[in-house]
Scaffold this active site. Structure first.
Site, PDB file in Angstrom:
ATOM      1  N   GLY A  20      -9.510  -6.323   3.185  1.00  0.00           N
ATOM      2  CA  GLY A  20      -9.499  -6.754   1.882  1.00  0.00           C
ATOM      3  C   GLY A  20      -9.153  -6.364   1.128  1.00  0.00           C
ATOM      4  N   HIS A  21      -9.186  -6.966  -0.234  1.00  0.00           N
ATOM      5  CA  HIS A  21      -8.149  -6.541  -1.525  1.00  0.00           C
ATOM      6  C   HIS A  21     -10.036  -6.812  -2.855  1.00  0.00           C
ATOM      7  CE1 HIS A  21      -4.168  -6.109  -0.050  1.00  0.00           C
ATOM      8  NE2 HIS A  21      -4.627  -7.294   0.221  1.00  0.00           N
ATOM      9  N   ASP A  58     -10.533  -0.928  -7.003  1.00  0.00           N
ATOM     10  CA  ASP A  58      -9.722  -0.387  -6.500  1.00  0.00           C
ATOM     11  C   ASP A  58      -9.900   1.253  -7.180  1.00  0.00           C
ATOM     12  OD1 ASP A  58      -8.332  -1.437  -4.566  1.00  0.00           O
ATOM     13  OD2 ASP A  58      -7.146  -3.149  -5.909  1.00  0.00           O
ATOM     14  N   LYS A 104       3.984   8.368  14.449  1.00  0.00           N
ATOM     15  CA  LYS A 104       3.871   7.907  15.871  1.00  0.00           C
ATOM     16  C   LYS A 104       4.338   8.722  17.072  1.00  0.00           C
ATOM     17  CE  LYS A 104       3.093   2.950  14.345  1.00  0.00           C
ATOM     18  NZ  LYS A 104       3.836   1.297  14.016  1.00  0.00           N
ATOM     19  N   ASN A 143     -12.113  -9.425  -3.381  1.00  0.00           N
ATOM     20  CA  ASN A 143     -13.356  -9.694  -2.132  1.00  0.00           C
ATOM     21  C   ASN A 143     -14.119  -8.526  -2.227  1.00  0.00           C
ATOM     22  OD1 ASN A 143      -9.953  -8.927   0.273  1.00  0.00           O
ATOM     23  ND2 ASN A 143     -11.502 -11.074  -0.099  1.00  0.00           N
TER      24      ASN A 143
END
Length: 397
Positions: free
Chosen positions: A146-147, A177, A83, A150
């Site tokens: 989401g995971h 995943d 950033k 989902n």
């Protein structure tokens, strides 16, 4: 040919890893284990929250979670505040000489930070830039959180796990995943790296975990093509719908896995069960209850002994603890305990063996920013410049 200490096949490939938690870090774990120089980049504010996953905090000894240490071995650590303009400049300097960048932010975040694919490709045309997300870089769901649960739900997989009339079962294995975010990403990265080495031009690799799960539901699609509709949960050939491919509870509440799909295996299975009359009923769903009654008459280990000398795909269902000490797993060297670089940690070896190469845990998972000076010096920063970045908070505190 005997294994040696020859370098891994990806030695010389440098990867800048901006990912957190599970999918991306497991992808770069596989690449690091194969010899790639993976630089794990974390921000000074949160870093990778997998460091405390399952514990909520670091241990009293200051150790990161075992989860984090397992999937971040063989990597170097850089803390960088993207950033701040100076942090972006440092990242782009590293990106000039990198082979791969992998990120798992929501779509568009890297562009807002000023480190997106187009920006990096203008500096390094051979860069392979992989983005892992739940739903991909386009489509109406692209910006949604989401995971695993989902993505499995949207891909039509979750509703197929379990038994008809019951609730879907949540697998203790993160299919989206690991299949989608890790292995599919690794495949795409390696394909693009090979092309970049030939042509000098890299690619953007867009990996959606939902897509990856859906694209591997072959038997569901087969049934849709054949019958025009899916089977109820637990009702397809490979999900428990036939007696010759199912799981049966034993007297001690443990289980046996029957995978006798081929006729020769089924005949042998029926011979062990002393039920030759069942041979003709291999695919009769009504036979399941009768088989369940028979398996429930003995404890699991009794059945395992009976089937141990008969090669017919009938095996015990092991607990995780039993699997870790199983003779086949041990023979393959799949469990690593107390490696010199990671004492006190039990972890898995890579799931592939390469000739003329012996896997090693070369280094423990890095602390946040552990290799700041080393990595930035390699990028051409002087000690004075590194000290200035440190004072500005670009490298954390």
């Amino acid at each position: 040919m005997p294994a040696t200490h020859a370098p891994g096949p990806l030695t010389g490939i440098r990867i800048l890893d901006l990912t957190r938690l599970l999918p991306g870090p497991v992808a770069t774990l596989h690449l690091a284990d194969l010899g790639a120089d993976v630089i794990k980049i974390e921000d000074p504010q949160l870093g990778d929250y997998a460091r405390t996953l399952g514990t909520g905090k670091r241990s009293a000894e200051g150790k990161d979670s075992a989860y984090f240490r397992m999937i971040n071995r063989n990597k170097r650590g850089l803390c960088l505040d993207l950033k701040q303009p100076e942090g972006v400049a440092a990242f782009l300097r590293l990106a000039r000489d990198a082979d791969v960048i992998i990120e798992s932010f929501r779509p568009g975040v890297v562009d807002k930070l000023g480190i997106g694919y187009q920006t990096v490709a203008a500096l390094n045309p051979r860069i392979v830039y992989c983005a892992i997300s739940g739903y991909g870089q386009d489509g109406p769901y692209r910006d949604l959180a989401g995971h695993d649960i989902n993505y499995l739900g949207y891909a039509g997989v979750l509703g197929q796990i379990g038994r008809d009339g019951g609730d879907p079962a949540i697998p203790n294995f993160q299919i989206a995943d690991l299949l989608g975010g890790a292995l599919t990403a690794t495949t795409g990265i390696l394909a693009a790296v090979i092309e970049a080495q030939r042509s000098g031009h890299g690619r953007h690799v867009d990996v959606a975990m939902t897509d990856s799960v859906l694209a591997h539901t072959y038997f569901t699609m087969l049934r849709l093509d054949q019958f025009g509709h899916s089977a109820p949960a637990g009702g397809d050939v490979l999900s428990g719908g036939v007696p010759c491919y199912a799981v049966y509870r034993c007297r001690d509440d443990r289980h046996m896995a029957v995978g006798a799909l081929e006729g020769k295996f089924w005949q042998l299975c029926c011979g062990v069960l002393e039920r030759p009359d069942w041979i003709a009923r291999q695919f009769d769903p009504a036979l399941r209850d009768e088989m369940a009654t028979l398996f429930a008459s003995r404890p699991r280990d009794d059945w395992a002994r009976l089937f141990a000398t008969v090669d017919c795909c009938v095996t015990p269902v092991l607990s995780p603890e039993e699997a870790l000490v199983n003779e086949q797993i041990a023979a393959r060297g799949m469990v690593i305990r107390d490696a010199p670089a990671t004492p006190g940690l039990t972890q898995f070896a890579p799931p592939l063996k390469l000739s003329e190469h012996r896997f090693e845990v070369r280094r423990a998972a890095p602390q946040v920013g552990q290799h700041n000076h080393e990595i930035l010096r390699e990028a051409g920063y002087s000690d004075a410049e590194i000290s200035q970045l440190q004072a500005q908070g670009v490298l954390g505190h």
